[in-house]
Motif scaffolding. Structure first.
Motif, PDB file in Angstrom:
ATOM      1  N   PHE A 129      53.239 103.110  45.673  1.00  0.00           N
ATOM      2  CA  PHE A 129      52.122 102.684  44.824  1.00  0.00           C
ATOM      3  C   PHE A 129      52.460 101.392  44.067  1.00  0.00           C
ATOM      4  O   PHE A 129      51.714 100.420  44.081  1.00  0.00           O
ATOM      5  CB  PHE A 129      51.806 103.823  43.846  1.00  0.00           C
ATOM      6  CG  PHE A 129      50.747 103.487  42.834  1.00  0.00           C
ATOM      7  CD1 PHE A 129      49.403 103.619  43.139  1.00  0.00           C
ATOM      8  CD2 PHE A 129      51.101 103.041  41.563  1.00  0.00           C
ATOM      9  CE1 PHE A 129      48.430 103.314  42.210  1.00  0.00           C
ATOM     10  CE2 PHE A 129      50.134 102.732  40.631  1.00  0.00           C
ATOM     11  CZ  PHE A 129      48.789 102.871  40.956  1.00  0.00           C
ATOM     12  N   PHE A 130      53.599 101.378  43.417  1.00  0.00           N
ATOM     13  CA  PHE A 130      53.991 100.196  42.629  1.00  0.00           C
ATOM     14  C   PHE A 130      54.160  98.978  43.534  1.00  0.00           C
ATOM     15  O   PHE A 130      53.874  97.859  43.153  1.00  0.00           O
ATOM     16  CB  PHE A 130      55.295 100.445  41.871  1.00  0.00           C
ATOM     17  CG  PHE A 130      55.149 101.405  40.727  1.00  0.00           C
ATOM     18  CD1 PHE A 130      54.033 101.369  39.903  1.00  0.00           C
ATOM     19  CD2 PHE A 130      56.138 102.349  40.457  1.00  0.00           C
ATOM     20  CE1 PHE A 130      53.899 102.248  38.848  1.00  0.00           C
ATOM     21  CE2 PHE A 130      56.009 103.225  39.408  1.00  0.00           C
ATOM     22  CZ  PHE A 130      54.890 103.179  38.605  1.00  0.00           C
ATOM     23  N   ARG A 131      54.650  99.232  44.742  1.00  0.00           N
ATOM     24  CA  ARG A 131      54.858  98.134  45.664  1.00  0.00           C
ATOM     25  C   ARG A 131      53.520  97.521  46.049  1.00  0.00           C
ATOM     26  O   ARG A 131      53.351  96.308  46.065  1.00  0.00           O
ATOM     27  CB  ARG A 131      55.579  98.647  46.916  1.00  0.00           C
ATOM     28  CG  ARG A 131      55.774  97.601  47.978  1.00  0.00           C
ATOM     29  CD  ARG A 131      56.804  98.063  48.984  1.00  0.00           C
ATOM     30  NE  ARG A 131      56.227  98.900  50.003  1.00  0.00           N
ATOM     31  CZ  ARG A 131      55.840  98.445  51.200  1.00  0.00           C
ATOM     32  NH1 ARG A 131      55.957  97.171  51.479  1.00  0.00           N
ATOM     33  NH2 ARG A 131      55.338  99.261  52.093  1.00  0.00           N
ATOM     34  N   ARG A 132      52.521  98.416  46.315  1.00  0.00           N
ATOM     35  CA  ARG A 132      51.223  97.908  46.740  1.00  0.00           C
ATOM     36  C   ARG A 132      50.590  97.051  45.657  1.00  0.00           C
ATOM     37  O   ARG A 132      49.927  96.059  45.921  1.00  0.00           O
ATOM     38  CB  ARG A 132      50.305  99.073  47.103  1.00  0.00           C
ATOM     39  CG  ARG A 132      48.938  98.584  47.554  1.00  0.00           C
ATOM     40  CD  ARG A 132      48.156  99.659  48.251  1.00  0.00           C
ATOM     41  NE  ARG A 132      48.908 100.314  49.307  1.00  0.00           N
ATOM     42  CZ  ARG A 132      48.671 101.575  49.699  1.00  0.00           C
ATOM     43  NH1 ARG A 132      47.731 102.271  49.101  1.00  0.00           N
ATOM     44  NH2 ARG A 132      49.361 102.099  50.663  1.00  0.00           N
ATOM     45  N   PHE A 133      50.771  97.451  44.399  1.00  0.00           N
ATOM     46  CA  PHE A 133      50.134  96.702  43.315  1.00  0.00           C
ATOM     47  C   PHE A 133      51.081  95.696  42.670  1.00  0.00           C
ATOM     48  O   PHE A 133      50.859  95.278  41.534  1.00  0.00           O
ATOM     49  CB  PHE A 133      49.528  97.664  42.292  1.00  0.00           C
ATOM     50  CG  PHE A 133      48.374  98.422  42.862  1.00  0.00           C
ATOM     51  CD1 PHE A 133      47.118  97.848  42.924  1.00  0.00           C
ATOM     52  CD2 PHE A 133      48.557  99.684  43.411  1.00  0.00           C
ATOM     53  CE1 PHE A 133      46.046  98.526  43.494  1.00  0.00           C
ATOM     54  CE2 PHE A 133      47.489 100.371  43.973  1.00  0.00           C
ATOM     55  CZ  PHE A 133      46.237  99.793  44.019  1.00  0.00           C
ATOM     56  N   ASP A 134      52.140  95.355  43.389  1.00  0.00           N
ATOM     57  CA  ASP A 134      53.061  94.317  42.925  1.00  0.00           C
ATOM     58  C   ASP A 134      53.658  94.621  41.564  1.00  0.00           C
ATOM     59  O   ASP A 134      53.814  93.731  40.732  1.00  0.00           O
ATOM     60  CB  ASP A 134      52.346  92.962  42.870  1.00  0.00           C
ATOM     61  CG  ASP A 134      52.722  92.120  44.073  1.00  0.00           C
ATOM     62  OD1 ASP A 134      53.783  92.421  44.658  1.00  0.00           O
ATOM     63  OD2 ASP A 134      51.974  91.196  44.425  1.00  0.00           O
ATOM     64  N   LEU A 135      53.962  95.898  41.344  1.00  0.00           N
ATOM     65  CA  LEU A 135      54.483  96.272  40.029  1.00  0.00           C
ATOM     66  C   LEU A 135      55.983  96.536  40.046  1.00  0.00           C
ATOM     67  O   LEU A 135      56.554  96.891  39.022  1.00  0.00           O
ATOM     68  CB  LEU A 135      53.753  97.516  39.509  1.00  0.00           C
ATOM     69  CG  LEU A 135      52.314  97.252  39.053  1.00  0.00           C
ATOM     70  CD1 LEU A 135      51.602  98.563  38.781  1.00  0.00           C
ATOM     71  CD2 LEU A 135      52.312  96.385  37.810  1.00  0.00           C
ATOM     72  N   LEU A 136      56.629  96.379  41.222  1.00  0.00           N
ATOM     73  CA  LEU A 136      58.081  96.525  41.232  1.00  0.00           C
ATOM     74  C   LEU A 136      58.653  95.423  40.345  1.00  0.00           C
ATOM     75  O   LEU A 136      58.080  94.342  40.248  1.00  0.00           O
ATOM     76  CB  LEU A 136      58.617  96.384  42.660  1.00  0.00           C
ATOM     77  CG  LEU A 136      58.187  97.477  43.634  1.00  0.00           C
ATOM     78  CD1 LEU A 136      58.673  97.164  45.037  1.00  0.00           C
ATOM     79  CD2 LEU A 136      58.705  98.832  43.210  1.00  0.00           C
TER      80      LEU A 136
END
Lengths: 278, 292, 439
Positions: A129-136
């Motif tokens: 999820f975080f990867r998809r929304f560029d939150l890493l």
């Protein structure tokens, strides 16, 4: 009944001493190792105190590694996550304690079960999820994940604390013209302050111990927290820098130990509130 | 409940529930979904495969290794920490002079961050410079330095010892609080009846502490089941999977092999197992919920 | 939004505080060479910067680069050696692969499979390519592309302790050249000097264990147990090799469970006679044991040569070198290549980083140019014997997944598990990862 004969006293003293050394030896070893030189580490293994006392390991840790950055990151993420946990848990805990809500017991059981969820399992989906929304590599992802460490249990703890506050106090305030929210803020919150400290401490300590979220959700050194900073810094390809590792350990342990020394009674109170009385 | 109260209850409970839904319910559902796929970031596949992962998991010998290790590393440290922590609590309950300082000192292992514990114990077990080897050699128990974290028999034991060191103070805290809440009259009555120390412990103290013991032990077991911070830096599940727990295995599959579908399957089955344990926990603290 | 600002400010304040502290403590002056054009920044992921012993050297080398290329600023990303592949994979998945990466053998193949690495054939000129030993070049190839260049030649050689050999009555002028002679010498040492380990091999966790074991497997087998679409863990020669490891472990002729670093400590303190390790072992030995800091003292005590030959009859050490690669999605490929080329071919980098770190220059011309710095006997063994004979390990994209199972099998065997059944189980486990490989 507290009178005991001399041999019993000696026996208790010996047991106390044994337990004390069990608890302290590793810590003492850690402190002394951090004050040794590298040469002495390999030259005289097992010697407890250093032959030459040196702070060089501390200096190396502070100068050559990004330790100050890791420390700042850890403090920021954990403080924010604890504050959010306390806020959410206090509000929810209050209403769970005061109101009759349909399905409350199922909800509460569900929330408690969540505390048992292993991070590793939650991590897979949240990572995607975080990867998809560029939150890493962002504080947002870290703070959100760190809330998982304490929120479910904190809701339970806060509910127990609210239960302990007599309803009458609040009703009196409401007769005096306060609305429910005002009564909560002005009357209940001050009485629950110890409980809130306990919850904050609980969440903070759990977060301070986390490795897996921090290891996975951050890859940029600027965003690294202490635990992955540890794992990813001192264990080298050629050698392990034990004296630096131990110096870092002392510096990382000191804040939690200090916080705990001053605030431990609140945490103990919070953890045992439900268990002892019941 | 008054209309205004209903609004208030909703406004206070909803934020917590929404956050819990986002960080627990959503990932759980997604993970269950992944467990039916061959989602793999290295081979770049992501198809629905039905129960194929579950079938291969049950035929994977590593699954049974992880199951046994998870149970052993969950329960054994709990037993050790319980015995030591209870002893500590009893001692602290007896001592009057300096008990505050003593309590503060034996508490330290619980406050030392777990990642520090992982490295500290790894250092103490080190086969060339570890203090553990030096002490055992001085005592004549071993002849040569041993790599404690590398032998099949000693690696799990070494991990257990680190857990025990970390958790003993937690038992001490909880049980001491419990001991102090036992009314003096009960114990004095037992003394009057002529009960000795062991009898008092067995028939009076322990029954009074039953609930707190149940909660503390089960909480500890679950924490151990889920532990990653200590075991990963110490052994990474090795040598030869002898300390491989579900926690380590899921991490390895998901974030070293990037085999997300299989990792999700392991996670789902493991969660099922945990919920059974949680069921025991809830029964132990049951009754709590009927309070208004 | 506000929170982000707040965090940014807090973070900046904390970083500023830390920075000020560092400057106050060490008063490092900064000499920023002036850039006439557009300033660029490239990221360089490496493990050299993650370690105190090498961070100073790599920093010096990068300072020299920035001096020569004032418009390119190199930002270091320090990642420890053991976490390199998993961290770079996570970064690639997260779409932030570093522009340039220090890698070690096997890593290029794993990362190239994810499309992370640029094909360097489009950048490297003929003169550069022909200056590199073909087998070393081959180690950086994946799927028909050249995805990594050698940075530092560090294959493992056979190290021996002359002092201990003499003590045991062996002639240090004739180190064992065959597996049979080695086995014999090991037994002689064990009988004469029971307190030392005649032999050492890493058997702890980590993919590196396979690299360390591979030369021995090559000595026993003509075709190593994993190559060219074949699995050969149950072939008789593999079983012989594992039986050999098991016997050494059982007779306490080698330590069990030690990692590379533990063995290096033992080797530096005269407790191991024979072992495989890279040329950088010399630097580690003198940092652990100052007695061997001087070249003469070191040369008197330690020697190095090629891996003893087995029934196979050929000595092949496995290529285990440091490499350098660049991201397929580098923001500024030209700047990244300029830096990569500097690291591989500039004398400044050799002088400041590669040679002090203990490796050998990747270019043949540079080896000649620095021959005065590579004149020690052990270095000559690398230049003349070990490097020319080294062959690549047959890496593939899922090698790291497989290495876990290979290490497990080795650990079982040295702890006494049945060789045949353990290897059969390993073959079965690897069949799951490589379904299309033939047995």
């Amino acid at each position: 009944m507290r009178r005991r004969n001399a041999s019993a006293k000696i026996f208790i003293g010996l047991v106390a001493l044994a337990l004390l050394s069990f608890a302290l030896l590793p810590i003492v070893w850690m402190c002394f190792t951090s004050l040794k030189t590298r040469a002495e580490l390999f030259g005289a293994p097992g010697r407890l105190w250093p032959k030459v006392w040196t702070f060089s390991a501390y200096r190396d840790v502070l100068a050559h590694s990004a330790f100050p950055t890791y420390f700042a990151n850890s403090v920021i993420v954990n403080v924010l996550a604890s504050l959010i946990t306390v806020l959410l848990a206090t509000l929810a805990g209050y209403s769970f304690a005061r109101f009759r809500i349909r399905g409350k017991s199922v909800l509460m059981l569900g929330i408690l079960a969540m505390q048992m969820f292993p991070s590793t399992v939650l991590l897979i989906a949240l990572y995607v999820f975080f990867r998809r929304f560029d939150l890493l590599n962002t504080y947002t992802a870290l703070v959100l994940s760190y809330i998982t460490h304490g929120l479910p249990f904190s809701v339970w703890m806060m509910r127990g604390f609210v239960d302990a506050v007599p309803v009458e106090v609040e009703e009196a305030a409401m007769i005096d013209g306060c609305r429910r929210g005002g009564a909560l803020l002005r009357v209940v919150v001050p009485m629950m302050l110890p409980g809130m400290i306990a919850v904050a401490l609980f969440a903070f300590l759990a977060g301070w111990n986390d490795l897996i979220w921090a290891l996975t959700l951050t890859t940029s050194p600027a965003m690294r927290l202490i635990p992955p900073g540890f794992v990813l810094t001192y264990v080298g390809q050629f050698e392990t820098y034990w004296n630096q590792l131990m110096a870092g350990s002392v510096m990382v342990s000191a804040p939690t130990i200090l916080v705990f020394v001053f605030l431990q009674r609140y945490l103990v109170q919070g953890l045992t509130a439900g268990a002892v009385k019941g | 409940m008054a209309r205004r109260d209903r609004g208030f209850a909703l406004a206070t409970i909803l934020p917590a529930l929404l956050v819990l839904a986002a960080i627990y319910v959503y990932p759980l559902l997604r993970t269950i979904g992944y467990s039916f796929t061959d989602y793999d970031l290295i081979n770049r596949t992501n198809h629905f495969v039905g129960f194929a992962n579950y079938v291969s998991l049950f035929s994977d010998p590593t699954f049974y290794t992880a199951l046994i290790n998870t149970l052993a590393l969950g329960i054994a440290p709990m037993l050790g920490a319980f015995l030591l922590g209870f002893t500590e609590a009893l001692v602290l309950n007896e001592i009057t002079a300096g008990s505050g300082i003593l309590r503060g000192l034996v508490l330290l292992p619980w406050v030392v961050p777990q990642v520090v514990i992982a490295f500290l114990f790894q250092f103490m077990y080190n086969p060339t410079v570890g203090v553990f080897n030096v002490i055992l050699k001085d005592l004549g128990i071993i002849r040569t330095f041993q790599p404690w974290l590398a032998h099949p028999a000693t690696a799990p034991a070494a991990v257990v010892l680190a857990y025990v060191w970390n958790e003993t103070p937690f038992f001490m805290l909880m049980l001491l609080a419990g001991l102090q809440s036992i009314p003096n009259e009960i114990i004095e009555a037992a003394v009057v009846d002529g009960a000795g120390w062991w009898q008092r412990l067995w028939f009076v103290t322990l029954p009074q502490l039953r609930r707190i013991i149940a909660i503390t032990t089960i909480l500890t077991v679950i924490w151990n089941f889920n532990n990653f911070t200590i075991i990963w830096p110490m052994t990474e599940g090795g040598p030869a999977n002898w300390t491989l727990t579900f926690s380590v295995w899921v991490y390895r599959q998901a974030f070293q092999d990037f085999n997300l579908g299989y990792a999700a399957t392991i996670g789902v089955l493991w969660l099922g197992l945990l919920l059974v344990v949680t069921g025991f926990y809830l029964r132990a603290i049951g009754g709590r919920d009927e309070a208004p | 939004m506000m929170r982000n600002d707040f965090m940014a400010v807090t973070k900046r304040a904390a970083a500023a505080l830390a920075g000020t502290l560092a400057i106050l403590m060490f008063a490092i002056p900064s000499h920023a060479a002036s850039c006439a054009g557009r300033p660029q920044q490239i990221t360089f992921a490496n493990w050299a910067a993650a370690e105190t012993a090498t961070s100073k050297e790599v920093t010096a080398s990068i300072a020299a680069f920035e001096q020569a290329n004032p418009c390119i600023h190199v930002k270091m990303i320090a990642i420890p050696f053991a976490d390199m592949v998993s961290q770079l994979t996570v970064m690639t998945i997260g779409n932030n692969t570093p522009d340039v990466m220090e890698l070690s053998s096997g890593m290029p193949q794993a990362l190239a499979a994810q499309g992370a690495l640029a094909d360097l054939r489009g950048y490297a000129d003929k003169a550069l390519i022909s200056d590199i030993q073909p087998s070393m070049l081959q180690d950086g190839e994946a799927g028909g592309k050249l995805v990594a260049l050698p940075l530092s030649l560090t294959p493992h050689g056979f190290w021996y302790n002359k002092g201990l050999m003499t003590k045991a009555g062996l002639n240090p002028a004739h180190p064992p050249r065959t597996i049979a002679a080695l086995t014999h010498d090991i037994q002689v040492v064990k009988a004469k000097e029971p307190k030392v380990f005649p032999f050492a091999m890493m058997t702890s966790k980590g993919a590196y264990t396979v690299v360390v074991m591979w030369p021995w497997l090559q000595a026993f087998c003509k075709r190593p147990p994993m190559a060219d679409g074949h699995l050969g863990w149950t072939q008789p020669c593999t079983e012989q090799a594992f039986a050999w490891f098991q016997t050494l472990a059982k007779k306490h002729e080698m330590p069990v469970g030690n990692n590379m670093k533990d063995n290096r400590q033992l080797f530096a303190t005269d407790q191991i006679v024979f072992t495989l390790d890279g040329p950088y072992l010399r630097g580690i030995v003198s940092s652990i044991n100052p007695r061997y800091a001087a070249n003469a003292a070191f040369a008197a005590e330690f020697g190095a040569t090629t891996v003893p030959v087995g029934p196979n009859g050929v000595s092949h050490t496995a290529i285990d070198i440091h490499q350098i690669a660049m991201s397929a999605k580098a923001a500024d490929p030209k700047a990244a290549w300029t830096f990569l080329r500097f690291m591989v071919s500039s004398p400044a980098d050799m002088r400041d980083f590669i040679i002090p770190e203990g490796g050998l220059p990747p270019l043949t011309s540079l080896q000649q140019r620095f021959s005065a710095d590579l004149a020690q006997p052990y270095q000559q063994a690398w230049v003349k014997e070990i490097i020319p004979e080294a062959v690549p390990i047959p890496y593939n994209p899922t090698w790291y997944r497989a290495s876990n199972d290979m290490v497990n099998a080795l650990q079982r065997v040295v702890n006494g598990s049945n060789v045949k059944t353990t290897l059969a189980a390993l073959e079965a486990a690897l069949k799951r990862i490589y379904p299309h490989f033939r047995s």
